[in-house]
Design an enzyme around this catalytic site. Structure first.
Site, PDB file in Angstrom:
ATOM      1  N   PRO A   1       0.819  -1.227   0.000  1.00  0.00           N
ATOM      2  CA  PRO A   1       0.000   0.000   0.000  1.00  0.00           C
ATOM      3  C   PRO A   1       0.848   1.270   0.000  1.00  0.00           C
ATOM      4  O   PRO A   1       0.491   2.266  -0.628  1.00  0.00           O
ATOM      5  CB  PRO A   1      -0.818  -0.132   1.284  1.00  0.00           C
ATOM      6  CG  PRO A   1      -0.857  -1.610   1.548  1.00  0.00           C
ATOM      7  CD  PRO A   1       0.471  -2.132   1.104  1.00  0.00           C
ATOM      8  N   ALA A   2       1.983   1.216   0.698  1.00  0.00           N
ATOM      9  CA  ALA A   2       2.872   2.378   0.763  1.00  0.00           C
ATOM     10  C   ALA A   2       4.297   1.885   0.913  1.00  0.00           C
ATOM     11  O   ALA A   2       4.538   0.758   1.355  1.00  0.00           O
ATOM     12  CB  ALA A   2       2.488   3.289   1.928  1.00  0.00           C
TER      13      ALA A   2
ATOM     14  N   ASP B   1      36.772 -49.339  -1.042  1.00  0.00           N
ATOM     15  CA  ASP B   1      36.255 -50.580  -0.482  1.00  0.00           C
ATOM     16  C   ASP B   1      34.809 -50.405  -0.023  1.00  0.00           C
ATOM     17  O   ASP B   1      34.325 -49.286   0.181  1.00  0.00           O
ATOM     18  CB  ASP B   1      37.101 -51.014   0.721  1.00  0.00           C
ATOM     19  CG  ASP B   1      38.461 -51.555   0.305  1.00  0.00           C
ATOM     20  OD1 ASP B   1      38.629 -51.847  -0.886  1.00  0.00           O
ATOM     21  OD2 ASP B   1      39.335 -51.675   1.172  1.00  0.00           O
TER      22      ASP B   1
ATOM     23  N   LYS C   1      34.700 -56.140  -1.295  1.00  0.00           N
ATOM     24  CA  LYS C   1      34.625 -57.589  -1.160  1.00  0.00           C
ATOM     25  C   LYS C   1      33.709 -57.879   0.015  1.00  0.00           C
ATOM     26  O   LYS C   1      33.794 -57.245   1.055  1.00  0.00           O
ATOM     27  CB  LYS C   1      36.006 -58.195  -0.893  1.00  0.00           C
ATOM     28  CG  LYS C   1      37.034 -57.936  -1.995  1.00  0.00           C
ATOM     29  CD  LYS C   1      38.348 -58.607  -1.627  1.00  0.00           C
ATOM     30  CE  LYS C   1      39.384 -58.403  -2.724  1.00  0.00           C
ATOM     31  NZ  LYS C   1      39.840 -57.007  -2.786  1.00  0.00           N
TER      32      LYS C   1
ATOM     33  N   GLY D   1      39.316 -49.207   3.746  1.00  0.00           N
ATOM     34  CA  GLY D   1      38.854 -49.101   5.119  1.00  0.00           C
ATOM     35  C   GLY D   1      39.959 -49.447   6.098  1.00  0.00           C
ATOM     36  O   GLY D   1      40.771 -50.341   5.840  1.00  0.00           O
ATOM     37  N   GLY D   2      40.027 -48.731   7.209  1.00  0.00           N
ATOM     38  CA  GLY D   2      41.090 -48.971   8.178  1.00  0.00           C
ATOM     39  C   GLY D   2      42.428 -48.543   7.624  1.00  0.00           C
ATOM     40  O   GLY D   2      42.606 -47.427   7.150  1.00  0.00           O
ATOM     41  N   ASP D   3      43.408 -49.453   7.656  1.00  0.00           N
ATOM     42  CA  ASP D   3      44.742 -49.182   7.143  1.00  0.00           C
ATOM     43  C   ASP D   3      45.081 -50.229   6.090  1.00  0.00           C
ATOM     44  O   ASP D   3      44.869 -51.432   6.298  1.00  0.00           O
ATOM     45  CB  ASP D   3      45.769 -49.221   8.270  1.00  0.00           C
ATOM     46  CG  ASP D   3      47.181 -48.954   7.775  1.00  0.00           C
ATOM     47  OD1 ASP D   3      47.538 -47.766   7.677  1.00  0.00           O
ATOM     48  OD2 ASP D   3      47.898 -49.918   7.467  1.00  0.00           O
TER      49      ASP D   3
ATOM     50  N   ALA E   1      41.316 -50.942  12.401  1.00  0.00           N
ATOM     51  CA  ALA E   1      40.105 -51.262  13.151  1.00  0.00           C
ATOM     52  C   ALA E   1      40.384 -51.589  14.614  1.00  0.00           C
ATOM     53  O   ALA E   1      39.618 -51.206  15.499  1.00  0.00           O
ATOM     54  CB  ALA E   1      39.378 -52.423  12.481  1.00  0.00           C
TER      55      ALA E   1
ATOM     56  N   MET F   1      37.644 -60.293  11.463  1.00  0.00           N
ATOM     57  CA  MET F   1      36.955 -61.403  10.809  1.00  0.00           C
ATOM     58  C   MET F   1      35.458 -61.184  10.710  1.00  0.00           C
ATOM     59  O   MET F   1      34.720 -62.083  10.337  1.00  0.00           O
ATOM     60  CB  MET F   1      37.206 -62.696  11.578  1.00  0.00           C
ATOM     61  CG  MET F   1      36.772 -62.632  13.043  1.00  0.00           C
ATOM     62  SD  MET F   1      37.016 -64.172  13.925  1.00  0.00           S
ATOM     63  CE  MET F   1      35.912 -65.229  13.028  1.00  0.00           C
TER      64      MET F   1
ATOM     65  N   GLY G   1      32.376 -49.952  14.602  1.00  0.00           N
ATOM     66  CA  GLY G   1      33.189 -49.137  15.510  1.00  0.00           C
ATOM     67  C   GLY G   1      33.418 -47.728  14.997  1.00  0.00           C
ATOM     68  O   GLY G   1      33.738 -47.528  13.828  1.00  0.00           O
TER      69      GLY G   1
END
Length: 494
Positions: free
Chosen positions: A45-46, A255, A277, A308-310, A339, A390, A419
């Site tokens: 309006p304004a 992986d 795998k 994964g891991g080392d 791990a 495992m 983990g």
């Protein structure tokens, strides 16, 4: 939980944009839109004095009166910036009916578009959004970044934008261009621009481009492979070197156990190839992994073999390096947190403890040339910690072998599932209960088995995730008879 937003920068030049509202909030929205080159219509309006001045100058169009849905006809974006929630919601509803994106100020539910907090350095823009739920946090982060990002970034962005076509012409190969830009950003050009030495920076840029073009013209660049340990899953445990390589990679061979959080840190346009795998499931032969590394490296790509891991702890890293060396391919190795270390730490299990264990054995029950090549008599000795890589296969066999070779039936164990990840679970008990407790709690791979006196400390020292599960948490149907010690299997195992 609010829906995830998709960040997008849009070109508003010469496009009609509607702002509903004529007050101070609308003023802030309008100025940003005008600066972006939009054709701004302001319906109200304004108008407050500054907006009225813009309208008098012909820089915006004033639609006088209360909101009308027809105002949205032909616009690309609308902002509801009144102090009346009902009007703002009416704008949002009318926009949804016309498939027009609407930003409703202070009404997250009505927003189909959000305006982020922005940091501008020339053509470089950084946008921060909380999805409208925590705008003060977005502003706080913007203020912090404003002090950390110098004005030289604007000059750098302008230089790279100005030279983009010349670089593409001199370096048509994408991999060569990536190496060139990495060299520029790691070289003297950013510091020279920061200090105001634009001409010297341009000369340094030109030298780097000429060197890159000469190298590309002489011979196709030979790639290299980085064997990178991704750690247990928590992206915060990734090393700085691993993070840098992920951001430089052309190809990532990863992986199955590499977490999505880690992969999210990699360069967005890197080619990602899963080479996981899984027992009883999809399987990529090791020879095929070797072939992929060699193929992409010989094509001049920077390859990250993400494990994964080392990679050097039951990760076949040695075999992969032998394959690379046989083909004369350069490589480097970046270790990851394996791990046993990660699962022990996140479960509150010290792998060594002067009162309980003076040595640690890292064991895999998946042997290469024999179903049973492990020295079970040595593994069954007291005052040591066994960490079995495992998963959950063959737990009864491990239990039976250790008991048959003299390990006590009351020896503590801990199974750490996932983990370091948000869904980590820890199951504890005694060796004789191992397979039954694992089955009762439905433990799944990936999981690490810790056997030894230190495993009992998980109950008192746990700090991450839920408290460990044990016999007390078994379903009512699981009785003491169901977790009784093995019988004739011990004699067979011996």
């Amino acid at each position: 939980m609010p829906a995830a937003l998709f960040p997008l920068f849009v070109d508003l030049r010469d496009r009609p944009i509607l702002v509903v509202g004529g007050g101070a909030v609308a003023w802030r929205k309008v100025t940003a839109l005008v600066d972006a080159g939009a054709l701004v219509r302001v319906g109200a309006p304004a108008l407050e004095p500054r907006l009225a001045q813009l309208a008098a100058q012909g820089r915006i169009t004033h639609l006088r009166g209360p909101f009308e849905p027809a105002w949205l006809d032909g616009v690309w974006l609308a902002t509801a910036a009144t102090d009346d929630p009902a009007v703002n919601r009416a704008v949002a509803d009318a926009g949804a009916a016309r498939r027009v994106w609407v930003n409703a100020v202070d009404d997250v539910a009505a927003c189909s578009a959000h305006v982020p907090a922005r940091i501008e350095r020339g053509p470089l823009q950084i946008a921060i959004s909380s999805g409208g739920g925590a705008p003060m946090l977005a502003r706080h982060l913007r203020e912090r970044l404003e002090t950390q990002l110098d004005d030289g970034l604007g000059a750098l962005a302008a230089l790279l934008s100005r030279e983009r076509q010349r670089v593409r012409a001199r370096l048509p190969d994408l991999a060569a261009r990536r190496r060139f830009f990495d060299a520029v950003l790691a070289g003297p050009v950013p510091d020279l621009l920061r200090s105001g030495a634009a001409l010297t920076a341009q000369r340094a840029f030109d030298r780097t481009l000429n060197d890159a073009a000469d190298a590309a013209g002489e011979t196709a660049a030979r790639g290299r492979v980085a064997l990178v340990g991704a750690g247990p899953g928590d992206a915060g445990l990734l090393t700085l070197r691993a993070l840098r390589l992920l951001n430089e990679a052309d190809v990532i061979l990863h992986d199955r156990l590499v977490s999505d959080d880690v992969l999210a840190l990699a360069r967005r346009d890197a080619e990602r190839i899963g080479v996981g795998k899984q027992a009883g499931g999809a399987h990529t032969p090791q020879s095929a992994i070797h072939a992929l590394m060699i193929e992409h490296a010989l094509a001049g790509k920077r390859v990250v073999r993400l494990k994964g891991g080392d990679g050097f702890v039951f990760g076949r890293g040695g075999e992969e390096l032998e394959a690379l060396r046989a083909h004369g391919i350069d490589y480097e190795v970046v270790p990851g947190i394996t791990a046993a270390l990660a699962c022990g730490a996140y479960a509150g299990i010290p792998l060594t403890h002067r009162d309980h264990a003076q040595s640690v054995r890292l064991v895999t029950a998946h042997c290469r040339d024999s179903d049973d090549a492990l020295d079970w008599a040595a593994l069954a000795q007291d005052r040591q910690t066994l960490a079995f890589y495992m998963g959950v296969a063959g737990l009864d066999r491990v239990r039976d072998r250790l008991l048959a070779h003299g390990r006590g039936a009351d020896t503590p164990f801990a199974l750490v599932e996932n983990g370091s990840r948000p869904d980590q679970r820890v199951v504890v008990g005694t060796l004789q209960e191992l397979p039954d407790l694992a089955a009762a709690h439905g433990v799944q791979s990936p999981a690490l088995l810790v056997v030894g006196e230190v495993a009992a400390l998980a109950t008192s020292l746990h700090w991450f995730g839920a408290a460990p599960l044990g016999p007390a948490a078994l379903p009512d149907a699981m009785t003491a008879d169901a977790v009784a010690a093995p019988d004739a299997a011990l004699a067979e195992a011996a």
